[in-house]
Design a protein around this motif. Structure first.
Motif, mmCIF file in Angstrom:
data_model
loop_
_atom_site.group_PDB
_atom_site.id
_atom_site.type_symbol
_atom_site.label_atom_id
_atom_site.label_comp_id
_atom_site.label_asym_id
_atom_site.label_seq_id
_atom_site.Cartn_x
_atom_site.Cartn_y
_atom_site.Cartn_z
ATOM 1 N N LYS A 77 1.678 -10.904 25.686
ATOM 2 C CA LYS A 77 0.858 -9.880 26.334
ATOM 3 C C LYS A 77 -0.597 -10.298 26.513
ATOM 4 C CE LYS A 77 3.612 -6.263 24.166
ATOM 5 N NZ LYS A 77 3.637 -5.239 23.102
ATOM 6 N N VAL A 78 -1.010 -11.325 25.803
ATOM 7 C CA VAL A 78 -2.414 -11.747 25.854
ATOM 8 C C VAL A 78 -2.781 -12.224 27.260
ATOM 9 C CG1 VAL A 78 -4.057 -13.482 25.011
ATOM 10 C CG2 VAL A 78 -2.508 -12.346 23.406
ATOM 11 N N ARG A 79 -3.949 -11.781 27.732
ATOM 12 C CA ARG A 79 -4.478 -12.258 29.014
ATOM 13 C C ARG A 79 -5.305 -13.509 28.730
ATOM 14 N NH1 ARG A 79 -5.002 -8.626 33.302
ATOM 15 N NH2 ARG A 79 -6.022 -10.376 34.329
ATOM 16 N N TYR A 80 -4.679 -14.659 28.870
ATOM 17 C CA TYR A 80 -5.334 -15.910 28.500
ATOM 18 C C TYR A 80 -6.506 -16.257 29.408
ATOM 19 C CZ TYR A 80 -1.460 -16.431 25.296
ATOM 20 O OH TYR A 80 -0.577 -16.219 24.278
ATOM 21 N N ASP A 81 -6.554 -15.650 30.594
ATOM 22 C CA ASP A 81 -7.683 -15.886 31.486
ATOM 23 C C ASP A 81 -8.922 -15.120 31.049
ATOM 24 O OD1 ASP A 81 -6.404 -13.478 32.033
ATOM 25 O OD2 ASP A 81 -6.884 -13.514 34.166
ATOM 26 N N ARG A 82 -8.799 -14.293 30.001
ATOM 27 C CA ARG A 82 -9.940 -13.517 29.524
ATOM 28 C C ARG A 82 -10.463 -14.004 28.170
ATOM 29 N NH1 ARG A 82 -7.235 -7.961 31.351
ATOM 30 N NH2 ARG A 82 -8.287 -7.674 33.337
ATOM 31 N N LEU A 83 -9.944 -15.091 27.664
ATOM 32 C CA LEU A 83 -10.354 -15.559 26.346
ATOM 33 C C LEU A 83 -11.833 -15.923 26.291
ATOM 34 C CD1 LEU A 83 -7.340 -17.762 25.173
ATOM 35 C CD2 LEU A 83 -7.808 -15.351 24.683
ATOM 36 N N ASP A 84 -12.411 -16.303 27.435
ATOM 37 C CA ASP A 84 -13.820 -16.674 27.434
ATOM 38 C C ASP A 84 -14.721 -15.485 27.107
ATOM 39 O OD1 ASP A 84 -13.139 -15.446 29.827
ATOM 40 O OD2 ASP A 84 -14.660 -16.520 30.984
ATOM 41 N N THR A 85 -14.242 -14.254 27.347
ATOM 42 C CA THR A 85 -15.040 -13.077 27.003
ATOM 43 C C THR A 85 -15.129 -12.895 25.492
ATOM 44 O OG1 THR A 85 -13.160 -11.523 27.016
ATOM 45 C CG2 THR A 85 -14.256 -11.953 29.118
ATOM 46 N N VAL A 86 -14.210 -13.501 24.758
ATOM 47 C CA VAL A 86 -14.214 -13.424 23.298
ATOM 48 C C VAL A 86 -15.016 -14.566 22.701
ATOM 49 C CG1 VAL A 86 -12.794 -13.345 21.221
ATOM 50 C CG2 VAL A 86 -11.947 -12.333 23.352
ATOM 51 N N THR A 87 -14.818 -15.775 23.203
ATOM 52 C CA THR A 87 -15.500 -16.938 22.631
ATOM 53 C C THR A 87 -17.013 -16.847 22.777
ATOM 54 O OG1 THR A 87 -15.168 -18.147 24.709
ATOM 55 C CG2 THR A 87 -13.534 -18.463 22.978
ATOM 56 N N GLY A 88 -17.483 -16.021 23.708
ATOM 57 C CA GLY A 88 -18.923 -15.828 23.861
ATOM 58 C C GLY A 88 -19.488 -14.736 22.971
ATOM 59 N N ASP A 89 -18.642 -14.026 22.241
ATOM 60 C CA ASP A 89 -19.078 -12.938 21.365
ATOM 61 C C ASP A 89 -19.386 -13.504 19.982
ATOM 62 O OD1 ASP A 89 -19.473 -10.648 19.882
ATOM 63 O OD2 ASP A 89 -17.821 -9.541 20.799
ATOM 64 N N ARG A 90 -20.610 -13.961 19.797
ATOM 65 C CA ARG A 90 -20.985 -14.622 18.549
ATOM 66 C C ARG A 90 -20.941 -13.678 17.358
ATOM 67 N NH1 ARG A 90 -26.006 -18.779 19.950
ATOM 68 N NH2 ARG A 90 -24.865 -20.060 21.469
ATOM 69 N N LYS A 91 -21.300 -12.411 17.568
ATOM 70 C CA LYS A 91 -21.255 -11.455 16.460
ATOM 71 C C LYS A 91 -19.844 -11.323 15.907
ATOM 72 C CE LYS A 91 -23.128 -7.960 18.642
ATOM 73 N NZ LYS A 91 -23.697 -6.596 18.877
ATOM 74 N N LEU A 92 -18.870 -11.263 16.791
ATOM 75 C CA LEU A 92 -17.478 -11.142 16.359
ATOM 76 C C LEU A 92 -17.020 -12.396 15.633
ATOM 77 C CD1 LEU A 92 -14.732 -9.601 16.444
ATOM 78 C CD2 LEU A 92 -14.291 -10.803 18.600
ATOM 79 N N LEU A 93 -17.286 -13.563 16.211
ATOM 80 C CA LEU A 93 -16.805 -14.814 15.629
ATOM 81 C C LEU A 93 -17.439 -15.082 14.264
ATOM 82 C CD1 LEU A 93 -16.798 -17.158 18.772
ATOM 83 C CD2 LEU A 93 -14.923 -15.804 17.838
ATOM 84 N N VAL A 94 -18.756 -14.909 14.165
ATOM 85 C CA VAL A 94 -19.442 -15.161 12.890
ATOM 86 C C VAL A 94 -18.993 -14.154 11.834
ATOM 87 C CG1 VAL A 94 -21.674 -15.187 11.724
ATOM 88 C CG2 VAL A 94 -21.435 -16.260 13.966
ATOM 89 N N SER A 95 -18.875 -12.881 12.238
ATOM 90 C CA SER A 95 -18.425 -11.853 11.292
ATOM 91 C C SER A 95 -17.047 -12.172 10.755
ATOM 92 C CB SER A 95 -18.407 -10.487 11.974
ATOM 93 O OG SER A 95 -19.696 -10.105 12.406
ATOM 94 N N SER A 96 -16.145 -12.610 11.626
ATOM 95 C CA SER A 96 -14.791 -12.939 11.198
ATOM 96 C C SER A 96 -14.783 -14.109 10.220
ATOM 97 C CB SER A 96 -13.927 -13.259 12.419
ATOM 98 O OG SER A 96 -12.608 -13.592 12.020
ATOM 99 N N LEU A 97 -15.547 -15.140 10.520
ATOM 100 C CA LEU A 97 -15.595 -16.303 9.634
ATOM 101 C C LEU A 97 -16.146 -15.933 8.256
ATOM 102 C CD1 LEU A 97 -16.821 -19.124 12.054
ATOM 103 C CD2 LEU A 97 -14.552 -18.872 11.038
#
Length: 370
Positions: A77-97
């Protein structure tokens, strides 16, 4: 968190009411699966031994089958063409790590020593569970709670990379170095980068590749509308079928131990219950404070709370043996995680109306329910 106005919420209201019967009654089915597993484990002589023997290169084939069936529909179900909208979200990525690789292991270490100071085998098993970040079931919890599928795919992939690099290092630190500094009893861990990479390749790599190819080839052959409205509704229910099958197998494998050592299971369960609740609540609060919106806050919370039980159990068995207390603690992990996170799915859905979501990735018509 600002309340969502009626115009924005119209496409997404009554989430629970729109669920299928399978989804609405999931806690009931989980209970049935647990009971069935326990009955099979206790009532069929030699079943646990046979299930344990069905392995490929140290990986349980029945559990692997259940997890792969469970993960594929969600990753399709994942829209792989939209993954770039996530990789640019630094708050989300840093928080998760930070939540997964700093807070999670430290919290489990503290809870294990607080609740099990006199039971070193179980304590060590719990610390290993805390080090194994989830790359499988979290995909399903996130989808049931209507989290951000693309964000979940990215965060799970990120966790898998860190798992290969950091698992052994953190195991050495939390089992040997830190206890030594604090004057506590030390333990050891035995694992290899290949063992961890193998877990990642099987439980994430295979369903991720299958999901990506399904969408790419399906949309190319028949278009996105057919893929979203015809193909996905057909494969969607298999995620929950795979989950229920996995639960049955887990309880069947350990039914005898669980029913013969109930007080030990309860003692292991208490810090696990605290861990899953604190990690989920902390992730949810952090996402809300950072203004990530409902979908990504939900994804952050579930990826922080889940654990890779297959890896934790495999490491415990390889290091201490299949009948060890460490292995039992690893097994109790998912037995507590499953019902707790199912309950938290419903908590998340109840909290949904409190959010004005800045990361709405697709209208409801493009995101059919599983």
């Amino acid at each position: 968190m600002a309340p969502t106005d009626s115009g924005e919420s119209a496409p997404r209201i009554a989430v629970v009411e729109r669920m299928s019967t399978l989804e609405r009654l999931l806690p009931v089915w989980i209970g049935v699966a647990v009971a069935a597993g326990l009955l099979l484990g206790r009532g069929v002589p030699g079943l646990d031994t046979w299930l344990n023997s069905v392995q490929f290169d140290g990986i349980s084939v029945p559990i692997a089958l259940g997890l792969l069936v469970m993960m594929y529909p969600v990753l399709a179900k994942v829209r792989y063409d939209r993954l770039d909208t996530v990789t640019g979200d630094r708050k989300l990525l840093v928080s998760s790590l930070v939540l997964n690789w700093v807070v999670g292991p430290a919290l489990m270490f503290a809870l294990a020593w607080l609740f099990l100071p006199d039971l070193p085998e179980y304590r060590t098993g719990l610390i290993i569970v805390g080090l194994a970040r989830c790359i499988a079931m979290v995909i399903v919890w996130n989808d049931l709670a209507c989290g951000d599928r693309e964000a979940a795919a990215v965060l799970v992939a990120l966790n898998s990379i860190f798992q290969v690099v950091m698992f052994a290092v953190l195991g050495w630190f939390y089992l040997s170095v830190l206890p030594g500094w604090l004057g506590l009893e030390q333990a050891t861990i035995s694992t290899s980068p290949w063992q961890i990479a193998k877990s990642v390749l099987i439980f994430l790599g295979i369903p991720l590749a299958a999901g990506y190819l399904s969408r790419r080839l399906g949309e190319r052959a028949k278009g996105r509308h057919w893929y979203e409205t015809q193909f996905l509704p057909r494969v969607g229910p298999w995620a929950l079928y795979g989950l229920l099958f996995t639960v049955v197998i887990l309880f069947a494998l350990q039914g005898a131990q669980i029913t013969s050592r109930p007080m030990d299971v309860i003692r292991i369960a208490i810090p696990l219950l605290a861990y899953f609740t604190i990690m989920w609540g902390g992730g949810y609060l952090l996402g809300a404070v950072l203004g990530l919106g409902y979908e990504r806050t939900t994804t952050l919370a579930f990826t922080a709370a889940g654990n890779n039980f297959e890896l934790a159990i495999a490491v415990a068995i390889a290091t201490y043996g299949a009948t060890s207390g460490q292995a039992l603690a690893g097994v109790v992990g998912p037995l507590i995680e499953v019902p707790v996170l199912v309950a938290l799915v419903y908590v998340a859905l109840l909290l949904r109306k409190k959010f004005r979501d800045p990361h709405t990735v697709a209208p409801a018509t493009e995101r059919p329910n599983p």
